[in-house]
Structure formats: C-alpha cells, structure tokens
Design a protein around this motif. Structure first.
Motif, mmCIF file in Angstrom:
data_model
loop_
_atom_site.group_PDB
_atom_site.id
_atom_site.type_symbol
_atom_site.label_atom_id
_atom_site.label_comp_id
_atom_site.label_asym_id
_atom_site.label_seq_id
_atom_site.Cartn_x
_atom_site.Cartn_y
_atom_site.Cartn_z
ATOM 1 N N GLY A 171 31.877 54.125 54.673
ATOM 2 C CA GLY A 171 32.745 53.301 55.003
ATOM 3 C C GLY A 171 33.480 52.563 53.510
ATOM 4 O O GLY A 171 32.930 53.020 52.417
ATOM 5 N N ILE A 172 34.247 51.592 53.751
ATOM 6 C CA ILE A 172 34.980 50.888 52.639
ATOM 7 C C ILE A 172 34.674 49.563 52.679
ATOM 8 O O ILE A 172 35.288 48.719 53.610
ATOM 9 N N PRO A 173 34.177 48.872 51.519
ATOM 10 C CA PRO A 173 34.184 47.442 51.409
ATOM 11 C C PRO A 173 35.318 46.723 51.692
ATOM 12 O O PRO A 173 36.631 47.173 51.340
ATOM 13 N N GLN A 174 35.376 45.574 52.451
ATOM 14 C CA GLN A 174 36.801 44.944 52.851
ATOM 15 C C GLN A 174 37.416 44.638 51.372
ATOM 16 O O GLN A 174 38.720 44.601 51.367
ATOM 17 N N SER A 175 36.735 44.136 50.429
ATOM 18 C CA SER A 175 37.517 43.841 49.107
ATOM 19 C C SER A 175 38.155 44.979 48.769
ATOM 20 O O SER A 175 38.999 44.731 47.708
ATOM 21 N N ASP A 176 37.698 46.232 48.991
ATOM 22 C CA ASP A 176 38.649 47.312 48.320
ATOM 23 C C ASP A 176 39.830 47.870 49.094
ATOM 24 O O ASP A 176 40.800 48.649 48.673
ATOM 25 N N ILE A 177 39.622 47.488 50.534
ATOM 26 C CA ILE A 177 40.684 48.162 51.552
ATOM 27 C C ILE A 177 41.975 47.969 51.097
ATOM 28 O O ILE A 177 43.052 48.815 51.295
ATOM 29 N N GLN A 178 42.410 46.785 50.604
ATOM 30 C CA GLN A 178 43.853 46.314 50.140
ATOM 31 C C GLN A 178 44.108 47.276 48.687
ATOM 32 O O GLN A 178 45.346 47.205 48.531
ATOM 33 N N HIS A 179 43.368 47.464 47.937
ATOM 34 C CA HIS A 179 43.599 48.466 47.058
ATOM 35 C C HIS A 179 43.562 49.856 47.030
ATOM 36 O O HIS A 179 43.979 50.835 46.059
ATOM 37 N N ILE A 180 43.271 50.431 48.404
ATOM 38 C CA ILE A 180 42.743 51.678 48.430
ATOM 39 C C ILE A 180 44.009 52.854 48.080
ATOM 40 O O ILE A 180 43.705 53.998 48.145
ATOM 41 N N PHE A 181 45.232 51.949 48.344
ATOM 42 C CA PHE A 181 46.292 53.315 48.345
ATOM 43 C C PHE A 181 46.991 53.038 47.003
ATOM 44 O O PHE A 181 48.186 53.629 46.717
ATOM 45 N N GLU A 182 46.284 52.211 45.916
ATOM 46 C CA GLU A 182 46.776 52.277 44.694
ATOM 47 C C GLU A 182 46.423 53.814 43.900
ATOM 48 O O GLU A 182 45.341 53.731 43.915
ATOM 49 N N PRO A 183 47.231 54.098 43.004
ATOM 50 C CA PRO A 183 46.865 55.288 42.292
ATOM 51 C C PRO A 183 45.625 55.044 41.274
ATOM 52 O O PRO A 183 45.846 54.332 40.798
ATOM 53 N N PHE A 184 44.605 56.119 41.579
ATOM 54 C CA PHE A 184 43.448 56.088 40.840
ATOM 55 C C PHE A 184 42.422 54.768 41.135
ATOM 56 O O PHE A 184 41.160 54.859 40.558
ATOM 57 N N TYR A 185 42.768 54.155 42.155
ATOM 58 C CA TYR A 185 41.818 53.135 42.516
ATOM 59 C C TYR A 185 40.593 53.910 43.469
ATOM 60 O O TYR A 185 41.159 54.605 44.248
ATOM 61 N N ARG A 186 39.457 53.589 43.166
ATOM 62 C CA ARG A 186 38.452 54.114 44.138
ATOM 63 C C ARG A 186 37.575 52.881 44.604
ATOM 64 O O ARG A 186 37.316 52.125 43.593
ATOM 65 N N ALA A 187 37.117 53.055 45.746
ATOM 66 C CA ALA A 187 36.219 52.036 46.418
ATOM 67 C C ALA A 187 34.920 51.951 45.345
ATOM 68 O O ALA A 187 34.690 52.818 44.729
ATOM 69 N N SER A 188 34.373 50.736 45.487
ATOM 70 C CA SER A 188 33.367 50.538 44.571
ATOM 71 C C SER A 188 32.081 51.092 44.955
ATOM 72 O O SER A 188 30.930 51.084 44.280
ATOM 73 N N ASN A 189 31.868 51.906 46.357
ATOM 74 C CA ASN A 189 30.851 52.508 46.769
ATOM 75 C C ASN A 189 30.748 54.113 46.659
ATOM 76 O O ASN A 189 30.097 54.501 47.347
ATOM 77 N N THR A 190 31.933 54.659 45.915
ATOM 78 C CA THR A 190 32.127 55.925 45.851
ATOM 79 C C THR A 190 31.581 56.697 44.557
ATOM 80 O O THR A 190 32.050 57.778 44.373
ATOM 81 N N ASN A 191 30.946 56.198 43.786
ATOM 82 C CA ASN A 191 30.498 56.695 42.499
ATOM 83 C C ASN A 191 29.615 57.787 42.506
ATOM 84 O O ASN A 191 29.713 58.657 41.781
ATOM 85 N N GLU A 192 28.984 58.036 43.712
ATOM 86 C CA GLU A 192 28.307 59.416 43.752
ATOM 87 C C GLU A 192 29.212 60.307 44.314
ATOM 88 O O GLU A 192 28.667 61.774 44.486
ATOM 89 N N PHE A 193 30.446 60.186 44.502
ATOM 90 C CA PHE A 193 31.536 61.318 45.152
ATOM 91 C C PHE A 193 32.244 61.540 44.082
ATOM 92 O O PHE A 193 33.017 60.639 43.409
ATOM 93 N N LYS A 194 32.732 63.028 43.890
ATOM 94 C CA LYS A 194 33.827 63.215 42.802
ATOM 95 C C LYS A 194 34.983 62.836 43.508
ATOM 96 O O LYS A 194 35.464 63.048 44.676
ATOM 97 N N GLY A 195 35.860 62.559 42.679
ATOM 98 C CA GLY A 195 37.455 62.056 42.965
ATOM 99 C C GLY A 195 38.214 61.390 42.108
ATOM 100 O O GLY A 195 37.569 60.950 40.891
ATOM 101 N N TYR A 196 39.196 61.512 42.331
ATOM 102 C CA TYR A 196 40.382 60.756 41.134
ATOM 103 C C TYR A 196 41.079 59.509 41.966
ATOM 104 O O TYR A 196 41.871 59.210 41.020
#
Length: 234
Positions: A171-196
C-alpha cells in the motif's frame, strides 16, 4: 504568476532529483574503478569491483532510458504512429512480457465485465507507449505485493475503457499519494524495493497523451488499485 512559480519549482525539483539519481551510480562506478586499479594483484577483488561496475552501468542505462521515455512521452505524438488497437490485446502482450521477466508473479485477469460490443475495447493509440504505460503499472503491482495475486479488470463505461490493476501489497501512505506521479518520488515505505520513481510519471504522461487519466486508491498494509482510463475510438 503562481502557476509560473509552481512550474519553475517543479522543474527545479526534477533537475535536482535527476542529478542525484545519475550522480549516485557514477560515484559508485568511479570508486570501484579506483579500487580495481589499485588491486592489480588481487584477481578476486578486481572481479568483485568489475561486477559492481557492470551492475551500476546497467542501473545508469535504466535511469537514462526511463528519462528519455519520460521526455518523449511529453511530446504531442504527431511524429509517432497512431493506430486502432484493442486494449485487451495490449494487456495480454503486457502480461506475457511481465511473465518473462518475473515468472514468479501471480497475475489474474478478470474478464467478467468485458463489453458485449468489441468496438468498446478499441482505442486510437501509439501502441508501444500504451503497452509501456500498462506494463509499468502491472510490474509495480507484482513488485510491491511480493508476488501475491494481482488482479487486472477490463471494463467499459460511457465510452471510456478502463484497466484496473489491484494488488494486495504494502500500500501507499496517504501522505505520499499526492506525490506518487512526480518524477523520482518514491513512497516512504518502499526502501526495501528497487526502483527509481520514474515508472508511474511515465505512465501518466503516456495516458494523458491519449486523452486519458489514471486514478489511484490505496491503503497501507492492504493494497493498491491503479485504474487507467482511455476514451474508446468512436
């Protein structure tokens, strides 16, 4: 004036984030090259360093490819081939491609709401771009759900064909959803997952190019639904 300031701020943030993403692998490559040069007599350390350089070079190539795709998807599409394609056919191609890269995933396609009229599945599109947009979303769903079941539903309402991708992941924290389509933004709970943080912005650009939109619903610990909506060819 406020819109202009916002545009400049968005551009500055993008440049800052892009610079950081590109600098990180270059710094690692530089350090590993220096290590390889200084350990001429140790074949094991050299091999480890060269392997790391290869990995970071691949990572850099992926970032640059994503950036190029992000830039190209912002064009007006006039110089690219548009054709009439069926969304369900694109989806099957996406699933086949994702299965090749991630054979351990579990994707289920729900056809219960397919329209009776096949014409309601036809869109005018740059096929490869739409395929890329949906592929990014399906791949993310598999990745962030640790390969739990991902459901894909196709339906058509009021001349809009939609593809809803639902996972049972982090899932995506509510505070992150508004930024999720910004380039290079990654949700705060995705540190364990590879991505850009480039896949979803790229998908959004592509779908907007096709006069469509993307909706998102998510709850931490429950999962995420991302719905792509594109007007049918009428």
């Amino acid at each position: 004036l406020n819109r202009l300031e916002t545009a400049f701020e968005t551009q500055n943030n993008f440049i800052s984030n892009a610079s950081h993403e590109l600098r990180t692998p270059l710094t690692i490559i530089s350090g590993e090259l220096e290590l390889a040069i200084n350990t001429k007599q140790d074949a094991g350390k050299q091999h480890t360093a060269l392997t790391k350089i290869k990995d970071e070079t691949d990572r850099l190539e992926q970032i640059l490819t994503s950036l190029l795709g992000l830039a190209q998807s912002g064009f007006n599409g006039k110089n690219q081939p548009w054709e009439l394609v069926r969304v369900d056919e694109i989806l099957w191609e996406v699933i086949e491609a994702v299965n090749l890269v991630h054979p351990e995933n579990k994707i289920e396609v729900d056809l219960s709401k397919l329209p009776d009229d096949e014409n309601h599945l036809v869109i005018r599109a740059i096929k490869n771009l739409v395929k890329l947009a949906i592929s990014n979303i399906v791949s993310n769903a598999c990745k962030y759900s640790n390969n739990n079941v991902v459901t894909v539903l196709i339906e058509c309402n009021q001349n809009i064909v939609s593809v809803a991708v639902t996972d049972r992941g982090i899932g995506i924290p509510q505070s992150d959803i508004q930024h999720i389509f910004e380039p290079f933004y990654r949700a705060s709970n995705t540190n364990e997952f590879k991505g850009y943080g480039v896949g979803l912005p790229l998908s959004l650009n592509i779908i907007r190019l096709h006069r469509g939109s993307i909706g998102i619903k998510s709850q931490v610990g429950v999962g995420t639904e991302i719905k792509v909506m594109i007007p049918i060819n009428s």
